[in-house]
Motif scaffolding. Structure first.
Motif, PDB file in Angstrom:
ATOM      1  N   TYR A 167       0.846  -1.189   0.000  1.00 50.91           N
ATOM      2  CA  TYR A 167       0.000   0.000   0.000  1.00 50.91           C
ATOM      3  C   TYR A 167       0.887   1.247   0.000  1.00 50.91           C
ATOM      4  N   PRO A 168       1.044   1.929  -1.125  1.00 45.75           N
ATOM      5  CA  PRO A 168       1.809   3.186  -1.121  1.00 45.75           C
ATOM      6  C   PRO A 168       0.926   4.362  -0.685  1.00 45.75           C
ATOM      7  N   LEU A 169       1.371   5.084   0.351  1.00 36.81           N
ATOM      8  CA  LEU A 169       0.641   6.242   0.876  1.00 36.81           C
ATOM      9  C   LEU A 169       1.599   7.414   1.011  1.00 36.81           C
ATOM     10  N   SER A 170       1.147   8.598   0.666  1.00 40.84           N
ATOM     11  CA  SER A 170       2.007   9.770   0.877  1.00 40.84           C
ATOM     12  C   SER A 170       2.227   9.994   2.359  1.00 40.84           C
ATOM     13  N   THR A 171       1.185   9.758   3.169  1.00 39.49           N
ATOM     14  CA  THR A 171       1.273   9.905   4.629  1.00 39.49           C
ATOM     15  C   THR A 171       0.411   8.841   5.291  1.00 39.49           C
ATOM     16  N   LEU A 172       0.938   8.190   6.307  1.00 35.75           N
ATOM     17  CA  LEU A 172       0.179   7.223   7.088  1.00 35.75           C
ATOM     18  C   LEU A 172      -0.398   7.940   8.308  1.00 35.75           C
ATOM     19  N   VAL A 173      -1.715   7.948   8.409  1.00 31.28           N
ATOM     20  CA  VAL A 173      -2.388   8.613   9.526  1.00 31.28           C
ATOM     21  C   VAL A 173      -2.873   7.544  10.496  1.00 31.28           C
ATOM     22  N   LEU A 174      -2.377   7.572  11.723  1.00 38.00           N
ATOM     23  CA  LEU A 174      -2.761   6.592  12.732  1.00 38.00           C
ATOM     24  C   LEU A 174      -4.130   6.915  13.312  1.00 38.00           C
ATOM     25  N   ASP A 175      -4.839   5.869  13.707  1.00 37.66           N
ATOM     26  CA  ASP A 175      -6.145   6.009  14.349  1.00 37.66           C
ATOM     27  C   ASP A 175      -7.135   6.761  13.458  1.00 37.66           C
ATOM     28  N   ASP A 176      -7.045   6.530  12.166  1.00 37.25           N
ATOM     29  CA  ASP A 176      -7.949   7.182  11.224  1.00 37.25           C
ATOM     30  C   ASP A 176      -8.004   6.345   9.949  1.00 37.25           C
ATOM     31  N   ILE A 177      -8.819   6.763   8.996  1.00 36.75           N
ATOM     32  CA  ILE A 177      -8.951   6.057   7.722  1.00 36.75           C
ATOM     33  C   ILE A 177      -7.852   6.508   6.763  1.00 36.75           C
ATOM     34  N   ASN A 178      -7.193   5.525   6.119  1.00 34.79           N
ATOM     35  CA  ASN A 178      -6.223   5.807   5.058  1.00 34.79           C
ATOM     36  C   ASN A 178      -6.730   5.164   3.775  1.00 34.79           C
ATOM     37  N   ARG A 179      -6.910   5.954   2.744  1.00 37.37           N
ATOM     38  CA  ARG A 179      -7.392   5.426   1.468  1.00 37.37           C
ATOM     39  C   ARG A 179      -6.228   5.288   0.488  1.00 37.37           C
ATOM     40  N   CYS A 180      -6.252   4.178  -0.238  1.00 41.37           N
ATOM     41  CA  CYS A 180      -5.158   3.877  -1.164  1.00 41.37           C
ATOM     42  C   CYS A 180      -5.741   3.431  -2.495  1.00 41.37           C
ATOM     43  N   ASP A 181      -5.346   4.088  -3.576  1.00 42.39           N
ATOM     44  CA  ASP A 181      -5.887   3.737  -4.886  1.00 42.39           C
ATOM     45  C   ASP A 181      -4.911   2.932  -5.741  1.00 42.39           C
ATOM     46  N   LYS A 182      -3.722   2.640  -5.206  1.00 42.17           N
ATOM     47  CA  LYS A 182      -2.750   1.827  -5.923  1.00 42.17           C
ATOM     48  C   LYS A 182      -2.291   0.695  -5.010  1.00 42.17           C
ATOM     49  N   VAL A 183      -2.738  -0.506  -5.322  1.00 41.43           N
ATOM     50  CA  VAL A 183      -2.419  -1.668  -4.500  1.00 41.43           C
ATOM     51  C   VAL A 183      -1.727  -2.716  -5.368  1.00 41.43           C
ATOM     52  N   ARG A 184      -0.640  -3.284  -4.849  1.00 41.15           N
ATOM     53  CA  ARG A 184       0.056  -4.352  -5.575  1.00 41.15           C
ATOM     54  C   ARG A 184      -0.014  -5.630  -4.747  1.00 41.15           C
ATOM     55  N   LYS A 185      -0.464  -6.725  -5.356  1.00 42.55           N
ATOM     56  CA  LYS A 185      -0.534  -8.019  -4.686  1.00 42.55           C
ATOM     57  C   LYS A 185       0.261  -9.035  -5.504  1.00 42.55           C
ATOM     58  N   THR A 186       1.240  -9.659  -4.861  1.00 46.49           N
ATOM     59  CA  THR A 186       2.108 -10.594  -5.577  1.00 46.49           C
ATOM     60  C   THR A 186       2.379 -11.822  -4.727  1.00 46.49           C
ATOM     61  N   ALA A 187       2.792 -12.902  -5.385  1.00 46.46           N
ATOM     62  CA  ALA A 187       3.261 -14.089  -4.682  1.00 46.46           C
ATOM     63  C   ALA A 187       4.553 -13.743  -3.965  1.00 46.46           C
ATOM     64  N   GLY A 188       4.564 -13.896  -2.649  1.00 41.84           N
ATOM     65  CA  GLY A 188       5.705 -13.425  -1.871  1.00 41.84           C
ATOM     66  C   GLY A 188       6.313 -14.484  -0.967  1.00 41.84           C
ATOM     67  N   GLY A 189       7.360 -14.076  -0.290  1.00 43.97           N
ATOM     68  CA  GLY A 189       8.180 -14.962   0.516  1.00 43.97           C
ATOM     69  C   GLY A 189       9.571 -14.993  -0.075  1.00 43.97           C
ATOM     70  N   LYS A 190      10.574 -15.179   0.777  1.00 39.60           N
ATOM     71  CA  LYS A 190      11.958 -15.097   0.316  1.00 39.60           C
ATOM     72  C   LYS A 190      12.240 -16.094  -0.814  1.00 39.60           C
ATOM     73  N   GLY A 191      11.744 -17.313  -0.676  1.00 41.38           N
ATOM     74  CA  GLY A 191      12.012 -18.308  -1.697  1.00 41.38           C
ATOM     75  C   GLY A 191      11.369 -17.974  -3.030  1.00 41.38           C
ATOM     76  N   LEU A 192      10.197 -17.336  -2.992  1.00 42.22           N
ATOM     77  CA  LEU A 192       9.549 -16.961  -4.244  1.00 42.22           C
ATOM     78  C   LEU A 192      10.255 -15.781  -4.903  1.00 42.22           C
ATOM     79  N   ASN A 193      10.862 -14.906  -4.099  1.00 42.35           N
ATOM     80  CA  ASN A 193      11.715 -13.868  -4.690  1.00 42.35           C
ATOM     81  C   ASN A 193      12.899 -14.507  -5.414  1.00 42.35           C
ATOM     82  N   VAL A 194      13.497 -15.505  -4.780  1.00 38.92           N
ATOM     83  CA  VAL A 194      14.611 -16.226  -5.403  1.00 38.92           C
ATOM     84  C   VAL A 194      14.154 -16.843  -6.724  1.00 38.92           C
ATOM     85  N   THR A 195      13.010 -17.524  -6.676  1.00 41.69           N
ATOM     86  CA  THR A 195      12.471 -18.179  -7.875  1.00 41.69           C
ATOM     87  C   THR A 195      12.271 -17.192  -9.015  1.00 41.69           C
TER      88      THR A 195
END
Length: 311
Positions: A15-43
């Motif tokens: 979740y890329p955010l210009s500013t993270l606001v604690l105890d409040d709502i943070n909206r994000c319009d650019k989300v990246r979801k990938t297969a992760g874990g150290k071994g999958l990075n190696v792969t």
């Protein structure tokens, strides 16, 4: 072929955010979801370098299926064992001038039966491979000495095993009768293992890597960030110097370094070239925005700028 093991994979959510606001709502319009874990990075890096690789480990639930689909969409071969539990999410919030806040789920608990099934898959894949990489943390239900168990399964083969883990899992493997072929600790991990501080100018690394805990491990590569690397191969020591590069995202560079070790060893390169492969891919990852990603077209130019000196 190279077989890459990820025992505790994840769906990595960024979740890329210009500013993270604690105890409040943070909206994000650019989300990246990938297969992760150290071994999958190696792969992924091995695949991007067009070397033959297959990924294995443990996957379960909807998120496990997402990882399978993600790998297939990239053309990456995989053969994971099924588990009853759900594969985990790992969340990275990128905010406030390159700060990174992470939320890492522990993941599912693995049963003895599920481990037995995985071991059958692993042994089948590994015995048709030249190199195996074992990367990252172990899930719940798996003992800290489990990597030692996997090493013992390969004791009667010629497979070169690269182990990239830390803490008790690494210590247990180093104390086991069957050793990994290569390990890649950093200076902090060395200090945690031995209780000896690495000098700021790295002049005591030869003594540290000569510690009896490392007996029987042919190749030890210590990553030193912008200062390159220091390595011990059999009884010889090597200093690796690297050029200055424009760094965009260093996360995953250690995994990319492991990918370089695996490719170099699978190609039966000289130790000097194996170390150069490792450092080149680590740098190429740092030059990209995406974790576990390299630009193959830049490999040769950067490879030729890496210098390895036998001490």
């Amino acid at each position: 072929m190279i077989v890459s093991v990820t025992m505790n994979p994840s769906v990595d959510i960024s979740y890329p955010l210009s500013t993270l606001v604690l105890d409040d709502i943070n909206r994000c319009d650019k989300v990246r979801k990938t297969a992760g874990g150290k071994g999958l990075n190696v792969t992924r890096v091995i695949h991007q370098m067009e070397a033959e690789v297959i990924s294995t480990g443990l996957l379960g639930g909807v998120l496990g299926e997402f990882i399978r689909e993600n790998l297939s969409s990239e053309g990456i071969k995989h053969d994971f064992s099924n588990i009853q539990g759900d594969t985990r999410n790992c969340i990275a919030i990128l905010h406030d001038n390159y700060q990174q806040t992470e939320i890492l789920e522990a993941g599912p608990t693995i049963s003895t039966e599920e481990l037995t099934s995985f071991e059958e898959t692993f042994l089948t894949l590994a015995t048709s491979s030249d190199v195996a990489t074992l990367s990252g943390s172990l899930p719940k239900g798996v003992s800290k000495d489990y990597y030692s168990r996997l090493l013992s399964l390969l004791s009667n083969t010629d497979i070169k095993v690269i182990l990239d883990t830390s803490g008790e899992s690494l210590k247990s493997a180093l104390e086991s009768p069957v050793k990994p072929y290569a390990i890649k600790p950093n200076s902090d991990e060395l200090q945690a293992l031995l209780g000896e501080e690495v000098s700021t100018d790295y002049t005591n690394l030869s003594d540290i890597l000569s510690h009896s805990l490392f007996d029987g491990v042919p190749l030890i590569m210590v990553s030193l960030g912008k200062d390159g690397a220091f390595a011990k191969f059999d009884e010889s020591f090597y200093r690796v110097e690297i050029p200055s590069i424009p760094v965009k995202n260093p996360v995953g560079s250690g995994d990319s370094t492991v990918a370089g070790l695996a490719i170099g060893l699978s190609k039966r390169k000289s130790i000097e070239d194996v170390l150069k492969y490792a450092m080149t891919l680590g740098m190429l990852n740092a030059m990209e925005d995406t974790t576990g990603c390299v630009d193959k077209t830049k490999f040769d130019d950067l490879f030729n700028q890496v210098n390895v000196y036998k001490l």
